[in-house]
Design an enzyme around this catalytic site. Structure first.
Site, short mmCIF file in Angstrom:
data_model
loop_
_atom_site.label_atom_id
_atom_site.label_comp_id
_atom_site.label_asym_id
_atom_site.label_seq_id
_atom_site.Cartn_x
_atom_site.Cartn_y
_atom_site.Cartn_z
N ASP A 10 58.28 19.34 63.59
CA ASP A 10 57.06 19.76 64.28
C ASP A 10 56.77 21.19 63.83
OD1 ASP A 10 54.93 19.75 66.30
OD2 ASP A 10 56.20 21.11 67.43
N SER A 11 55.62 21.72 64.25
CA SER A 11 55.29 23.11 63.93
C SER A 11 56.14 24.09 64.73
CB SER A 11 53.82 23.36 64.25
OG SER A 11 53.62 23.27 65.65
N CYS A 74 54.65 15.53 65.57
CA CYS A 74 53.53 16.46 65.64
C CYS A 74 52.27 15.65 65.38
CB CYS A 74 53.70 17.52 64.56
SG CYS A 74 52.27 18.60 64.36
N GLU A 153 54.75 28.21 72.74
CA GLU A 153 55.65 28.89 71.79
C GLU A 153 56.20 30.19 72.37
OE1 GLU A 153 56.80 28.02 68.53
OE2 GLU A 153 56.12 26.03 69.10
N CYS A 185 49.15 16.29 71.78
CA CYS A 185 49.85 17.35 71.05
C CYS A 185 51.23 17.40 71.69
CB CYS A 185 49.13 18.69 71.20
SG CYS A 185 50.12 20.09 70.60
N HIS A 187 53.31 19.59 72.06
CA HIS A 187 53.60 20.78 72.89
C HIS A 187 53.12 20.59 74.34
CE1 HIS A 187 54.12 22.91 69.04
NE2 HIS A 187 54.53 23.96 69.70
N1 DGL Z 1 52.91 19.95 68.28
C1 DGL Z 1 51.83 19.91 67.34
C2 DGL Z 1 50.93 18.70 67.58
O1 DGL Z 1 51.38 17.75 68.18
C3 DGL Z 1 51.09 21.12 67.24
C4 DGL Z 1 50.72 22.09 67.00
C5 DGL Z 1 50.29 23.33 66.41
O2 DGL Z 1 51.14 23.94 65.80
O3 DGL Z 1 49.10 23.64 66.52
O4 DGL Z 1 49.81 18.67 67.13
#
Ligand code: DGL
Length: 277
Positions: A10-11, A74, A153, A185, A187
């Protein structure tokens, strides 16, 4: 039986929602998680850039850990790159979008549903396409929520600032009177209380994490590649500050996040340096 690990990326911290579900559902599997916190957020970047990151991390998981499967935990990376990753690599690559849509449509009674996600995910049209393919009679309202990922984050899940932002960004969802809202998302489940307050407790919030873990299990069972034997601790890497990743990661996922190793993007052959003594 296949004892190789499952790669997850993931990011940043968002994919930990999927990692948690995988650890709970498949405790014998070994996981290698890459959080690309050094380059987050993905959601505001051009999809081509995110596609490049997704290729780089997938290739690294295969080269460095010989993972038997990659979970793109992600939505933005799934929207940008899932099809291409599946065509490119010779092992199963699992995304989160179709799994999330399955869960969403299962819980909605009114067929009037919402999806929230990053600007990249919502702008890609991936959810609009996936929902229509699953059921063309569903009424879908989508909203991008720029800023949510940054709060997660920072480990800031219920501040006044994030509440005010949620109220503003989620007003189209409230106006549409949906009965179920997909957190599109990975997150966002960490902001579930704040989101529930903004949209109303009667709206069912849906995360893709559990359904994705069930999808991973089905693929492992179908391929005969479940891992058996003693569980091994998951491995976590971050391209950002590893001490910060360990601290906030443990708060978000739990005690399994202990030592975090550095993941360094070189564009071609990233290297791994551990913070363990
Ligand atoms: N967790 C990532 C997603 O599901 C996202 C995010 C990001 O870095 O903008 O899209």
């Amino acid at each position: 039986m296949d004892s190789r690990p499952i790669g997850v990326f993931d990011s940043g911290f968002g994919g930990l929602t999927v990692a948690r579900a995988l650890i709970d559902l498949l405790p014998n599997e070994s996981l290698v998680y890459v959080g690309d916190s050094g380059r987050y957020p993905y959601g505001s970047k051009p999809l081509e850039d995110v596609r490049g990151y997704a290729h780089e991390i997938t290739q690294w998981l295969i080269d460095a850990h010989d993972v038997k499967m990659v979970v793109v935990a992600c939505n933005t990376a799934s929207a940008a790159a899932l099809d291409e990753l599946q065509r490119t690599y010779d092992r199963p690559i699992v995304g989160v979008i179709d799994h999330g849509v399955n869960s969403l449509l299962k819980v909605s009674e009114s067929n009037n549903v919402g999806v929230i996600g990053t600007v990249g995910t919502i702008g890609s049209g991936a959810y609009q396409t996936a929902v229509t393919a699953a059921d063309p009679n569903v009424r879908l309202v989508c909203a991008a929520c720029p800023g949510f990922v940054e709060f997660v984050e920072r480990g800031e899940l219920a501040s006044d600032q994030v509440r005010v932002l949620a109220q503003r960004l989620l007003s189209p969802i409230v106006d549409a009177k949906v009965d179920a809202l997909l957190l599109g998302c990975t997150h966002y489940p960490f902001l579930a209380r704040t989101i529930a307050e903004a949209v109303g407790r009667e709206v069912v919030l849906v995360s893709s994490a559990d359904e994705t873990a069930f999808g991973v299990r089905s693929t492992l069972v179908a391929n005969g590649t479940l891992r058996e034997g003693t569980p091994v601790p998951p491995v976590f890497l971050s391209s950002g500050d590893i001490d910060e990743f360990a601290r906030i990661g443990a708060m978000l996922l739990g005690p399994e996040v202990k030592d975090v190793a550095q993941w360094v993007s070189t564009g071609a052959a990233p290297t791994e340096v551990s913070n363990e003594e």
